[in-house]
Every structure is written in structure tokens, then in C-alpha cells.
Design a protein around this motif. Structure first.
Motif, short mmCIF file in Angstrom:
data_model
loop_
_atom_site.label_atom_id
_atom_site.label_comp_id
_atom_site.label_asym_id
_atom_site.label_seq_id
_atom_site.Cartn_x
_atom_site.Cartn_y
_atom_site.Cartn_z
N TYR A 115 23.31 15.55 47.34
CA TYR A 115 23.70 15.85 48.72
C TYR A 115 25.16 15.46 48.98
O TYR A 115 25.89 16.18 49.68
N THR A 134 14.57 25.00 49.49
CA THR A 134 13.81 23.82 49.83
C THR A 134 12.43 23.98 49.21
O THR A 134 11.87 25.07 49.20
N SER A 147 14.88 14.43 50.69
CA SER A 147 15.16 15.85 50.59
C SER A 147 16.66 16.06 50.61
O SER A 147 17.32 15.75 51.59
N THR A 149 18.07 18.94 50.67
CA THR A 149 18.31 19.98 51.66
C THR A 149 18.36 19.39 53.06
O THR A 149 19.23 19.73 53.86
N GLU A 150 17.42 18.51 53.37
CA GLU A 150 17.38 17.91 54.71
C GLU A 150 18.66 17.13 54.99
O GLU A 150 19.24 17.23 56.08
N LYS A 151 19.14 16.37 54.02
CA LYS A 151 20.38 15.60 54.22
C LYS A 151 21.57 16.53 54.42
O LYS A 151 22.44 16.27 55.26
N VAL A 153 21.48 19.65 55.59
CA VAL A 153 21.33 20.29 56.90
C VAL A 153 21.83 19.36 58.00
O VAL A 153 22.53 19.78 58.92
N ARG A 154 21.49 18.09 57.91
CA ARG A 154 21.87 17.13 58.94
C ARG A 154 23.37 16.82 58.96
O ARG A 154 23.94 16.56 60.00
N MET A 155 24.02 16.82 57.79
CA MET A 155 25.40 16.35 57.71
C MET A 155 26.45 17.43 57.45
O MET A 155 27.64 17.13 57.47
N THR A 162 18.38 27.77 54.74
CA THR A 162 17.43 27.25 53.75
C THR A 162 16.44 28.34 53.39
O THR A 162 15.97 29.08 54.26
#
Length: 185
Positions: A115, A134, A147, A149-151, A153-155, A162
Motif C-alpha cells: 500500500y 479486491t 487489506s 486495497t482498503e488502505k 482507498v482510504r489514503m 476496485t
């Protein structure tokens, strides 16, 4: 076009319709982090379609984990990064070759935490869109592994699309894993 929107006449003020002009989003660089799994093929379908629609460049990226070490039975530490990089470089070349005819492709191989390297590349190259897969992990698997992908998406400083593996593909991937786990006689 994909994100292209025409002026709309749906705003009403004082009984008169006013045209709202929505600008077209410029997408010139698309970062596509891949792990060479079967799911990566699905991600590449979306990325190539969007890149063609916007005449964008795809930056194909793979990250080799910085903790690619193992310990032998004699307690020798073996660094697996060099062979992993060699294999990843060849695979990136092969994947880029498949797209090279109709889409501009750049390759990028990095070492580190996935990430962080994805976010660094996004900022450095001023990427307009990230398209990544994902695996849809939930529960304990998601808690333990986190995840990437989650990190991202957040940053991420830009939009992230996704791509989740479809139900049929998820079942096929699970069957492949089960076959690999079964001992052969």
C-alpha cells in the motif's frame, strides 16, 4: 465516453431551467497494481477498457514484499527478494506486451509494503486513477491480513476503482486452492 457528461437542463430557478455544465474528467495516467493472480486478468480488462476510452497510459505495477526472507532447517536466512524481482520483472514485461499494441504501458517494480509503494507511485507520477482488485476477505482473514486495497482507498489522493472477483471466479479460485492443498498419492 465513460465519464463524459453533457450539459443538463434539470436545475429549475424561478420557473426557468438553467443548464449545468459538468466538466469532463481528465484521466491521463492509470495505475494498475497487480499480483499476477487470475484476478489480475479481470482487473486488466477494466483498466484497458478505461485506458482506451480516455487514451490514457497504464502504469502496470507490482510490489515485492520487503519481508521476503525465509529460514532453512539449519537456521540460515535466505533472502528471496532477488529471485522474486527477476520473476516479477519478466511477468510485468509479458503483461505489458499483451497491452502494448493499442495502449501506452509503463512498468514499475517496487520493493516494500504494497500500500505504501502504491501511494508513493501515485503521488510521484500524479496518477489520475487507480484500478485494483479486491479479494473480498471478511472476518478473521481481513483482520489478520488487512487489506491493501482498503488502505489505498482510504489514503489515495485520486479516485480508486476496485474490481471484485465475481462469484463464479471466486468459487473457481477456491477450488484451485483446495486442489493445491490436497496431498497426492
Amino acid at each position: 465516453m465513460f465519464f463524459s457528461m453533457k450539459p443538463r437542463s434539470n436545475a429549475v430557478r424561478n420557473g426557468k431551467r438553467k443548464k449545468i455544465k459538468i466538466p469532463r474528467l481528465p484521466i491521463r495516467k492509470i495505475l494498475v497494481p497487480i499480483d499476477f493472480s487470475p484476478h489480475s486478468n479481470q482487473v486488466m480488462k477494466y483498466a484497458s477498457a478505461i485506458a482506451r476510452a480516455f487514451n490514457a497510459t497504464i502504469i502496470l505495477m507490482h510490489v515485492v514484499d520487503s519481508a521476503s526472507y525465509s529460514v532453512t532447517d539449519t537456521f540460515n536466512i535466505v533472502d528471496r527478494r532477488r529471485p522474486l524481482k527477476t520473476i516479477a520483472r519478466a511477468l510485468l514485461g509479458s503483461w505489458a506486451e499483451q497491452l502494448n499494441g493499442s495502449i501506452r504501458v509503463q512498468r514499475h517494480l517496487a520493493t516494500g509494503f504494497a500500500y505504501q509503494e502504491i501511494l508513493n507511485k501515485t503521488r510521484k507520477d500524479q496518477v489520475d486513477l487507480i484500478i485494483m482488485g479486491t479479494h473480498g476477505r471478511t472476518g478473521l482473514g481481513h483482520f489478520l491480513l488487512g487489506s491493501v486495497t482498503e488502505k489505498v482507498v482510504r489514503m489515495a489522493p485520486c479516485p480508486v476503482l476496485t474490481v471484485r472477483l465475481g462469484d463464479k471466479a471466486l468459487k473457481a479460485t477456491a477450488r484451485q486452492r483446495e486442489r493445491k492443498k490436497r496431498p497426492t498419492l
